[in-house]
Design an enzyme around this catalytic site. Structure first.
Site: not given
Ligand code: PNS
Length: 166
Positions: A18, A42, A92, A130
């Site tokens: 990250h 998650k 990645r 992670s």
């Molecule tokens: O590290 P991750 O788990 O791949 O991140 C995913 C994340 C947190 C970026 C995504 O779940 C997110 O944007 N969550 C906030 C709520 C939201 O806007 N969801 C719709 C995404 S299109």
């Protein structure tokens, strides 16, 4: 005008992969906000506040970067409120792409002015995620090459906490 980007993720915990992506983003944008958000698919090991404290320690000494928490609501709305032109995501491997593609197009649908920028970390981090760091660390494996010492300490604390409960 200053170009602002947001770098969202669950960061549970923040890894050197990250950090590598963040450094690349800082070479492109004037300001980058690391946004810790929840992913409904998650469950997390660290609270969002603990993740935020860890990241703040990791980025101490960097300029142009801040850390924010998105407790609820859409990332696209947050990006709009911040006037961010870009959402940075690290990729990645090819298998990351399908999910990233979906998210980026949905975020664009919700906030057409935003562009998702995919950055590849150094190849040495291609297998660092992670989820695997959490698993290995909680089972006592050495992951110190892949996380900042602060994060390593917090992972060790979690492992000890879990062991003492057994
Ligand atoms: O590290 P991750 O788990 O791949 O991140 C995913 C994340 C947190 C970026 C995504 O779940 C997110 O944007 N969550 C906030 C709520 C939201 O806007 N969801 C719709 C995404 S299109």
């Amino acid at each position: 005008m200053k170009q602002k980007a947001i770098y969202p993720g669950t960061f549970d915990p923040f890894t050197n992969g990250h950090l590598d992506v963040l450094e690349r983003a800082l070479n492109i944008f004037d300001e980058v906000i690391v946004v810790i958000a929840e992913n409904s698919q998650k469950s997390s090991l660290f609270t969002i506040e603990a993740r935020s404290e860890m990241i703040m320690e990791v980025i101490a000494g960097y300029s142009g970067v801040s850390v924010e928490v998105l407790h609820e609501g859409l990332l696209a709305d947050y990006a709009r409120q911040q006037g961010a032109k870009a959402i940075v995501r690290g990729v990645r491997q090819v298998k990351d792409f399908e999910y990233e593609f979906q998210m980026s197009l949905l975020n664009r649908h919700l906030y057409p002015e935003v562009t998702t920028v995919f950055l590849m970390p150094n190849v040495k981090y291609t297998y660092v995620a992670s989820s695997i760091i959490r698993e290995v660390a909680l089972l006592g494996g050495d992951v110190s090459k892949f996380v900042h010492p602060t994060v390593m300490d917090k992972l060790n604390e979690k492992r000890e906490e879990r062991q003492s409960k057994k």
